[in-house]
Design a protein around this motif. Structure first.
Motif, PDB file in Angstrom:
ATOM      1  N   VAL A 562      40.080  37.796  50.734  1.00  0.00           N
ATOM      2  CA  VAL A 562      39.817  38.208  49.296  1.00  0.00           C
ATOM      3  C   VAL A 562      39.441  38.053  48.813  1.00  0.00           C
ATOM      4  N   ALA A 563      38.140  37.814  47.925  1.00  0.00           N
ATOM      5  CA  ALA A 563      37.407  36.739  46.841  1.00  0.00           C
ATOM      6  C   ALA A 563      36.851  37.169  45.923  1.00  0.00           C
ATOM      7  N   GLU A 603      34.939  33.564  38.681  1.00  0.00           N
ATOM      8  CA  GLU A 603      36.269  32.899  39.659  1.00  0.00           C
ATOM      9  C   GLU A 603      35.731  32.799  41.158  1.00  0.00           C
ATOM     10  N   TYR A 604      33.918  34.268  41.643  1.00  0.00           N
ATOM     11  CA  TYR A 604      34.092  34.630  42.442  1.00  0.00           C
ATOM     12  C   TYR A 604      33.504  33.098  43.790  1.00  0.00           C
ATOM     13  N   VAL A 605      32.693  32.607  42.818  1.00  0.00           N
ATOM     14  CA  VAL A 605      31.932  31.701  43.976  1.00  0.00           C
ATOM     15  C   VAL A 605      32.980  30.574  43.968  1.00  0.00           C
ATOM     16  N   SER A 606      33.845  29.683  42.932  1.00  0.00           N
ATOM     17  CA  SER A 606      34.423  28.166  43.010  1.00  0.00           C
ATOM     18  C   SER A 606      35.837  28.965  44.169  1.00  0.00           C
ATOM     19  N   PHE A 722      43.844  46.188  48.734  1.00  0.00           N
ATOM     20  CA  PHE A 722      43.378  44.738  48.467  1.00  0.00           C
ATOM     21  C   PHE A 722      43.804  43.789  46.584  1.00  0.00           C
ATOM     22  N   HIS A 723      43.900  42.536  47.014  1.00  0.00           N
ATOM     23  CA  HIS A 723      43.950  42.411  45.609  1.00  0.00           C
ATOM     24  C   HIS A 723      43.291  40.349  45.731  1.00  0.00           C
ATOM     25  N   VAL A 724      42.893  40.663  44.970  1.00  0.00           N
ATOM     26  CA  VAL A 724      42.477  39.026  45.410  1.00  0.00           C
ATOM     27  C   VAL A 724      43.089  38.237  45.661  1.00  0.00           C
ATOM     28  N   ASP A 725      42.604  37.532  46.751  1.00  0.00           N
ATOM     29  CA  ASP A 725      43.499  36.103  47.072  1.00  0.00           C
ATOM     30  C   ASP A 725      44.338  36.939  48.531  1.00  0.00           C
TER      31      ASP A 725
END
Length: 784
Positions: A562-563, A603-606, A722-725
Motif C-alpha cells: 500500500v503506497a 511520498e508516493y513516487v519514492s 489499510f495503512h501505508v506500507d
C-alpha cells in the motif's frame, strides 16, 4: 429552483411529467395525485418497457449499438476528438497494437491545452508537429494551436443530430446540438481507432425537465451550477444519461443550452441529449451545415428512471466555492452571510489540503463586509462562447475595472467567435474597459495559464475549481482559490471594484448582435485529411515523445504494498496526476510518472519506485540474471512461506509464482478529468490495483482496466485495514480472473499481524478480464 424525482417518471406529449410512486400511482410535476381514469391520456399505454424506447437516448444508443443486445451495448462512434494532452499517447498506443493503418472515422486533433509552449523547451510544439504528421499519415483533422478549444470546434464543425462523439476530454458534451458526447480515457479512443467497440450496460435515463425562462442577468453557468449542486453529492446522475426536455428549452438560445450542457460532466453523468428545435436548425444553417439537423424529441409517452425539474424562473446567480463545482451557494446568500460561509469553507478546505504549513484563508478577502476578488476569467468551452462574451461587453461598456490588482481575462473559444467580436465592436468595449482578450486556450481551466498569485481569490466562468487545479504548488507553500460563476456576474463584479456582485443587480442593455460565422478562418488553416491518409509519410517525433514501457501479464499471485491511503470523500484526477505545467510531459510516460500524486501525497513516487525495484529484482532472479536476493525481498518471500495458504516450498518457488507491485486506497477516486494518465502513471511505476469504496466515474475505472489495473472495491471500513506500507497478498488472482470470480479473498500483512479480507471485482466484462490478464490494452491487441 431544483426538484429531484427519484422514482420512475413518464413524460407525456413532451410537456406533462408524471411521477410513479408505490402501486403505480401517478403524480404530476406539482406533486398532485393524478386519477388516471380522468387523465386526458388514459387511453395511452403506460408501459415502462415500451415507453423506455420512446426516449431520445434509447434511440440514439440502440442505433449505434452493434451487439444486437439492448442491455449490453457495443457502440461504434461517428467522430473522435482529442487535444494535445492526450492525442500523442492515444496514437502511440494504437500504433503499438500493430493494427493501425488509417483513422476509420473522423478524428479531430486539437491543440488547446499545451498551446503556450512555455514549459520544457520545445516539447509542447514538438507534440503539435507530431499531431499534424499523424493527421497527414492516418487521415485525421488537425486544428492548430489558438484556432479553437476542442469542444467549440466540435460544436461548430463535427456535431449532427442523432450522432455520437467520443472524446478524450471529460467535457465531451454536445447534447444541446442533438449529439451524444462521451468523455473517456485514451484507451477507449484507441479501441475505436482499431474498429473495436465501446462496451457498456444500458444506462439509466434521467429527464431534466426545464420550465420557465431565466431572468436577465442569469446565465447558463447559474443553471448548470444549480443542477450540479442538487445532484452531485447524492450521486443521483452518476453514470446515467441526462435527457433535457420540457417547455423551458424553447426559451433558451443554443449558446445558452451549450453552456449548461458542457457542465453536465460535473454531475458525473455518462452523457446528455436535448430535444432539438428551430433554433438548433438555425445554428447548423449559420455554420454552413444544414444537413446536420434533424428534429429530436421524445415519443408521446416516454419513460425515465428519474427526473430533475428545473424552474428557470427561480434560478439565481450562483457561485461554486472552493474546491468543487458542487459547492454552490447563491451569490445573494453568500453576500448576506459572507463571514459564516467562508469560515465553513475554510474548515473543509483545510481538511483537503492536509498541510498545516499552508495558509488557506478566505475570510481575509472580506472587505467592508463583502467578498472581494483578485482575478476574473471568462474562458474555454463553458465561458468563451459568443453570447457570454457579448453580454460581458454590454455589462462592462462605459465602465473600467481600475488600475489595482484586479484583472479581467477573456478567451473567446474559437477564432471565428473572436473575429465576430472584433467586427461588431464587442471586443473593443471589453478592451476599453480594461479586459485582456486572448486566443482560444483551455489553460485557465486546468492551471496552465493565468495562475493566480499566492493567496489570491479568482472567479471564473470555466468548468472546474478543484484544489490546486488553478496551478498553485502546495509543495512550494503556494495556495490560491477559484470560485466558479457565470460570465455576467463576473463582469458585474469586475466593474464593481471586485466586490462580489450578481448580474441581476444591474440593468444592462441586451446587445442586438446576431452571430455570423465566417468559415474562411478554418478553411484557410485547418488540415482536413479524413479518408485521405498519406501512409508513406513519417511521424515526426520530438525528443520528449516516448513509447510506453513494456508491461507484463498478470502473475499467478500478487503481492502489493500500500503506497498511499487517501481518506478524502472524493479524490479528483487532478490529485492523482496534477494538471497545469505537468501536462507538458504527457507524451513521455516515464517523465510524467514522476508527478504522480505529487500534490496530494509527495511520498508516493519514492515508495512506488522502491517496490518497483523489488519487482525488477524478482524478475532478474527468476530469469537467472540476478546473483543474490536482497534482505527486503527475502523477508517478503519468507512471510509468504510462513503465513500464506499457497504452500510455497521455498524462496525460489515464491519468486516464480508472484508479482510485486503497489496499490493505493482512496474512498472515491476518479472525479474530474478523463485523462488516462491518472491510471497509467501508477502502472508505469509498478501499480497493479486501486482499492476504493466506489469509483467516482466510469471513465476512471475504465482507465484502470485498460492499463491492466484491478479496480477493487471493498465494503468494510478501510480505516481498520489499510495503512501505508502494509502488504496485501492476493492469492490465485490470475485464476480468479479467468473464472470470472467477483469476490476475491486476500490477506493484509502488517505490524498488527495478518487480517483476512474480501475484495470485490464487480461487473467486469469478458474483454475487460482479458485486458487485465494480458497486463494492459496494448498487450491485449498485440497478443503478448
Amino acid at each position: 429552483m431544483i426538484r429531484i424525482i427519484d422514482n420512475g417518471t413518464y413524460l407525456v406529449n413532451g410537456k406533462d411529467l408524471l411521477e410513479i410512486r408505490e402501486q403505480e400511482v401517478l403524480y404530476d410535476a406539482g406533486g398532485r395525485q393524478v386519477n388516471i381514469e380522468d387523465f386526458p391520456y388514459a387511453n395511452q399505454n403506460f408501459d415502462r418497457q415500451s415507453a423506455r424506447k420512446n426516449t431520445m437516448s434509447f434511440n440514439i444508443l440502440t442505433n449505434k449499438n452493434t451487439s444486437g443486445d439492448v442491455d449490453k451495448l457495443k457502440i461504434r462512434f461517428d467522430v473522435l476528438a482529442s487535444h494535445d494532452i492526450t492525442y500523442v499517447g492515444i496514437i502511440q498506443t494504437a500504433r503499438a497494437s500493430g493494427h493501425l493503418a488509417e483513422f476509420p472515422i473522423p478524428y479531430v486533433l486539437t491543440n488547446c491545452h499545451n498551446s503556450l509552449c512555455a514549459v520544457g523547451g520545445t516539447i509542447n510544439e514538438d507534440d503539435h508537429v507530431f499531431g499534424l504528421s499523424a493527421a497527414q499519415k492516418y487521415g485525421g483533422i488537425y486544428v492548430p494551436a489558438h484556432q479553437a478549444v476542442i469542444h467549440q470546434y466540435v460544436r461548430e464543425m463535427m456535431t449532427s443530430c442523432g450522432s455520437m462523439i467520443l472524446g478524450s476530454d471529460s467535457h465531451t458534451r454536445y447534447g444541446a446540438l442533438g449529439t451524444m458526447g462521451i468523455g473517456e480515457g485514451g484507451p477507449e479512443l484507441v479501441k475505436q481507432l482499431l474498429e473495436k467497440t465501446y462496451d457498456i450496460t444500458f444506462p439509466e435515463i434521467i429527464a431534466v425537465y426545464l420550465k420557465g425562462k431565466p431572468r436577465r442577468g442569469v446565465g447558463p453557468q447559474d443553471v448548470a451550477l444549480s443542477i450540479i449542486g442538487a445532484v452531485f453529492k447524492n450521486g443521483f446522475a452518476k453514470n446515467k444519461v441526462l435527457e433535457f426536455v420540457g417547455p423551458g428549452i424553447a426559451n433558451l438560445s443554443v449558446d445558452y443550452r451549450n453552456g449548461i450542457d458542457v457542465m453536465t460532466t460535473e454531475t458525473t453523468c455518462l452523457s446528455s441529449i436535448w430535444q432539438t428545435d428551430q433554433k438548433v436548425k438555425e445554428y447548423f444553417e449559420i455554420h454552413g451545415r444544414p444537413e446536420s439537423y434533424s428534429k429530436l424529441e421524445p415519443g408521446t409517452i416516454a419513460y425515465y428512471d428519474g427526473a430533475v425539474i428545473v424552474d428557470l424562473d427561480k434560478i439565481e446567480p450562483m457561485i461554486a466555492l472552493p474546491f468543487h463545482p458542487s459547492n454552490v451557494y447563491t451569490i445573494a446568500e453568500l453576500n448576506r452571510n459572507t463571514d459564516d460561509i467562508l469560515r465553513m469553507i475554510e474548515v473543509e478546505g483545510r481538511k483537503q489540503i492536509e498541510n498545516p504549513a499552508i495558509k488557506f484563508n478566505l475570510t481575509e478577502h472580506i472587505v467592508d463586509g463583502r467578498l472581494k476578488v483578485d482575478q476574473a476569467i471568462v474562458a474555454g468551452c463553458a465561458g468563451g462562447t459568443y453570447e457570454n462574451l457579448v453580454d460581458v461587453s454590454s455589462i462592462v461598456d462605459n465602465h473600467f475595472i481600475g488600475d489595482g490588482s484586479l484583472s479581467l481575462g477573456v478567451y473567446p473559444s474559437s477564432q471565428p467567435i473572436y473575429l465576430e467580436l472584433v467586427r461588431n465592436g464587442a471586443a473593443a468595449k471589453m478592451m476599453t474597459a480594461g479586459a485582456v482578450i486572448k486566443t482560444a486556450f483551455c489553460g485557465p481551466c486546468f492551471g496552465a495559464g493565468d495562475v493566480p498569485a499566492n493567496g489570491s481569490f479568482s472567479i471564473r466562468h470555466t468548468t472546474r475549481n478543484f484544489l490546486n487545479r488553478e496551478g498553485s504548488k502546495p509543495g512550494d507553500g503556494q495556495i490560491s482559490s477559484v470560485a466558479l460563476m457565470d460570465a455576467r456576474s463576473i463582469a458585474a463584479t469586475a466593474i464593481n471594484g471586485g466586490n462580489l456582485t450578481p448580474a441581476t443587480d444591474l440593468d444592462f442593455p441586451a446587445a442586438d448582435l446576431p452571430y455570423k460565422f465566417d468559415n474562411k478562418i478554418y478553411a484557410n488553416r485547418i488540415y482536413n485529411g479524413f479518408s485521405k491518409p498519406q501512409t508513406q509519410k513519417d511521424l515526426k517525433y520530438g525528443p520528449n515523445i516516448a513509447d510506453w514501457p513494456r508491461m507484463i501479464a498478470l502473475p499467478e499471485n500478487l503481492v502489493l504494498k500500500v503506497a498511499s491511503v487517501i481518506m478524502d470523500p472524493v479524490t479528483t484526477t487532478d490529485e492523482l496526476i496534477p494538471s497545469g505545467e505537468t501536462s507538458s510531459y504527457r507524451s513521455n510516460p516515464l517523465k510524467l510518472a514522476e508527478f504522480t500524486l505529487s500534490r496530494k501525497d509527495p511520498e508516493y513516487v519514492s515508495k512506488a519506485k522502491e517496490v518497483q525495484a523489488l519487482e525488477i529484482e524478482r524478475q532478474s532472479l527468476v530469469s537467472g540474471k540476478g546473483d543474490s536476493i536482497s534482505t527486503q525481498l527475502r523477508e517478503i518471500c519468507q512471510e509468504l512461506i510462513n503465513n500464506s495458504n499457497q504452500h510455497f516450498t521455498d524462496i525460489e518457488d515464491v519468486l516464480k509464482r508472484i508479482g510485486i507491485g503497489t496499490t493505493i486506497y482512496a474512498v472515491k477516486p476518479g472525479d474530474g478529468s478523463a485523462r488516462e494518465q491518472a491510471a497509467s502513471s501508477q502502472k508505469v511505476l509498478g501499480g497493479w490495483a486501486n482499492i476504493a469504496k466506489e469509483y467516482a466515474t466510469k471513465r476512471y475505472r475504465s482507465n484502470l482496466v485498460n492499463w491492466g489495473m484491478l479496480p477493487f472495491t471493498i465494503e468494510i471500513n478501510p480505516e481498520m485495514i489499510f495503512h501505508v506500507d502494509d502488504l496485501l497478498f492476493i492469492p490465485n488472482i490470475k485464476q480468479r480472473i479467468l473464472n470470472g470470480d467477483e469476490n476475491i479473498p486476500a490477506q493484509v500483512i502488517s505490524s498488527k499481524g495478518i487480517q483476512e479480507i474480501e475484495l470485490s471485482l464487480r461487473n467486469l466484462s469478458k474483454d475487460e478480464r482479458e485486458i487485465i490478464l494480458k497486463g494492459c490494452l496494448i498487450n491485449y491487441y498485440t497478443g503478448e
